[in-house]
Design an enzyme around this catalytic site. Sequence first.
Site, PDB file in Angstrom:
ATOM      1  N   SER A 312      40.831  45.099  35.033  1.00  0.00           N
ATOM      2  CA  SER A 312      42.227  45.952  35.336  1.00  0.00           C
ATOM      3  C   SER A 312      42.428  46.608  36.452  1.00  0.00           C
ATOM      4  CB  SER A 312      41.827  46.662  34.338  1.00  0.00           C
ATOM      5  OG  SER A 312      43.525  47.201  33.654  1.00  0.00           O
ATOM      6  N   ASP A 323      44.417  40.965  49.381  1.00  0.00           N
ATOM      7  CA  ASP A 323      46.181  39.991  49.916  1.00  0.00           C
ATOM      8  C   ASP A 323      46.198  40.377  51.098  1.00  0.00           C
ATOM      9  OD1 ASP A 323      46.031  38.677  47.879  1.00  0.00           O
ATOM     10  OD2 ASP A 323      48.150  40.137  46.710  1.00  0.00           O
ATOM     11  N   LYS A 337      42.322  40.880  33.782  1.00  0.00           N
ATOM     12  CA  LYS A 337      43.218  41.444  32.352  1.00  0.00           C
ATOM     13  C   LYS A 337      43.621  41.967  33.672  1.00  0.00           C
ATOM     14  CE  LYS A 337      43.868  45.393  29.327  1.00  0.00           C
ATOM     15  NZ  LYS A 337      44.767  45.999  30.748  1.00  0.00           N
TER      16      LYS A 337
END
Length: 460
Positions: A312, A323, A337
Site C-alpha cells: 500500500s 518512476d 495492494k
Amino acid sequence: MTRLPQPWRAALAAFLLLSGPVAADEKPKAGSGAPVAPGRAERAERDDATYRQLELFARVLSYVENNYVEPADRERLIHGAIQGMLETLDPHTVYMPPDVFREMKIDTSGEWGGLGIEISRKGDRIVVVAAIDDTPASRAGLKAGDELVGIDGESTQGMDVGRAMQKMRGPAGGRVLLTIMRQGFSAPREIAIIRDHIRIISVEGALYGGIGHVKVKNFQDRTDLYLRKELDRLRGLNGGKELRGLVLDLRNNPGGLLDQAVAVSDRFLPGNLPIVSTRGRDGRNTTEERSKDRDTEKDYPVVVLVNAGSASASEIVAGALQDHGRAAIMGTPTFGKGSVQTVIELEDGSGLKLTIARYYTPKGRSIQERGITPDYLVPDEPGGKVPREVVREKDLRRHFRAEPTAGTETPAPAPRGLPEGLKPWDVTAKLEDYPLKVALDYLHGRASAPARAPARASGR
C-alpha cells in the site's frame, strides 16, 4: 403470506427514498402516452429490484426474530448481515463493530496492546502479511505467509480479520496462544506469545561510513516529521556533513496513511512532479498528488529496500521514486495492494472501510495485484532464491484483478540480479542482513560518482 411488520416496511421505504430513487415528476402520468426515458426506466427497474431484495431480507429477519428456537440478538443479526454483504466485495472493504473500530483508530497513533502482527484473509484462512519489527510477533519468529490455524484454541477457519485482531489485542502481559502452519511444517505448531505495549517508533536509523540507513516501519501520524528528524540526526552523527547516500528501508511495512506516503515521497523529489494518482468509478474520487518545492533532500543516491511485506503506502513511495529515477529499488516484489480505502464512522460507533479507488504510479502503472518489481532482485540470503510461497494481494480471495494495460502506461522495468561491481567494504563486512549489506555496498561504490538529477515534470 406473512406480511412484514409495519416498522420494517417503513424502514424499507425510507431507504429507497434516500438511495436516489426515481422522483415522482420523472414518471409519466397514467394515460399521458409520454415515453419513459431509457435511463430513468432502468433506474426505476433497479429500484424495484432493490426493494424486492430488501423486502426479502426484512422478511427473513422477521422470521428469525419471531420463530428461531432461541431469542436472537437483533444487533448481532444486523451486524452479521452487513458483514455478509461486504464479504461479496474485495478483501479490504470491511465492516468494523464499535470495539474493532476503536482499535483501528488506535493503530494510526502507533500505540496499542498486542502482538504487532499484520494479517489478511486468504480463502477461509488467516495468513500473516507482516510481523512488524521489534514486536512480540517478530521476536517469536512469525513470518509473512504463516497461516494462523488457531488463536487461544479457537479455530480461525472462516473467522473474519477483525475478530482475529480483536482476540490478539489486549493488555500488555497477557498470553496469546497461536497455532501456526508454515511451509515445511509437517503439522501445525503452537507458539505462546506475551502481549506487549506496542509503541511503534515509525522511523529508526543508523549511520554506516557516512551512508544512512532509515527504517520506516509504517505510515502513521507524523511519520514524515520523524523521518526529517532522523535524517537530521544522522547528519549530526556524520559531523554535520551531508549523507553520502541513504537506504530507505520499507521491508515489512504494511502501509498506513496516504498523506504520509505522499509527504515521504515529496521529501526526495523536486517540485511539481506527480507522486500518485487515484481513479474511482465513473470519474469519482480522482485525484493527483504532486511534489512541492520545499524541504527537499539533497540529491544524494538513494536505495529503497522492499519485500513481499511492503504494501500500500510503501508501494506508493517505492513506485514514485522508481518512476522518477530518484532511487534504485532492491529486494523482492512487493505485496501488490493498489486500492484506496476511505473510513466512515457510523452512528453507533462502528466503522466502514470502503474501497473507493485504485491508485497509480507517476507513469500510470497500476500496482494492484502486480506490486512493485525491484530494479535489482536481492534475496534474503547470499545465493538464495526469491520465495514463491509468500502471500501477496493476488492470492487473496475476491481481490481486484489487475486492469488491462493502458496504451499510455509505461511498463515496469525488467528486474536484474545483483548490481554489478559490488566490492567488499569493511564497514559492512559483519552485517548479517544481506539485502541491507548489498544496498550499502552499492551506495558506497556510487558515492563518488556525480548524481543525475531527475527531470522535472511540466505542470498539468
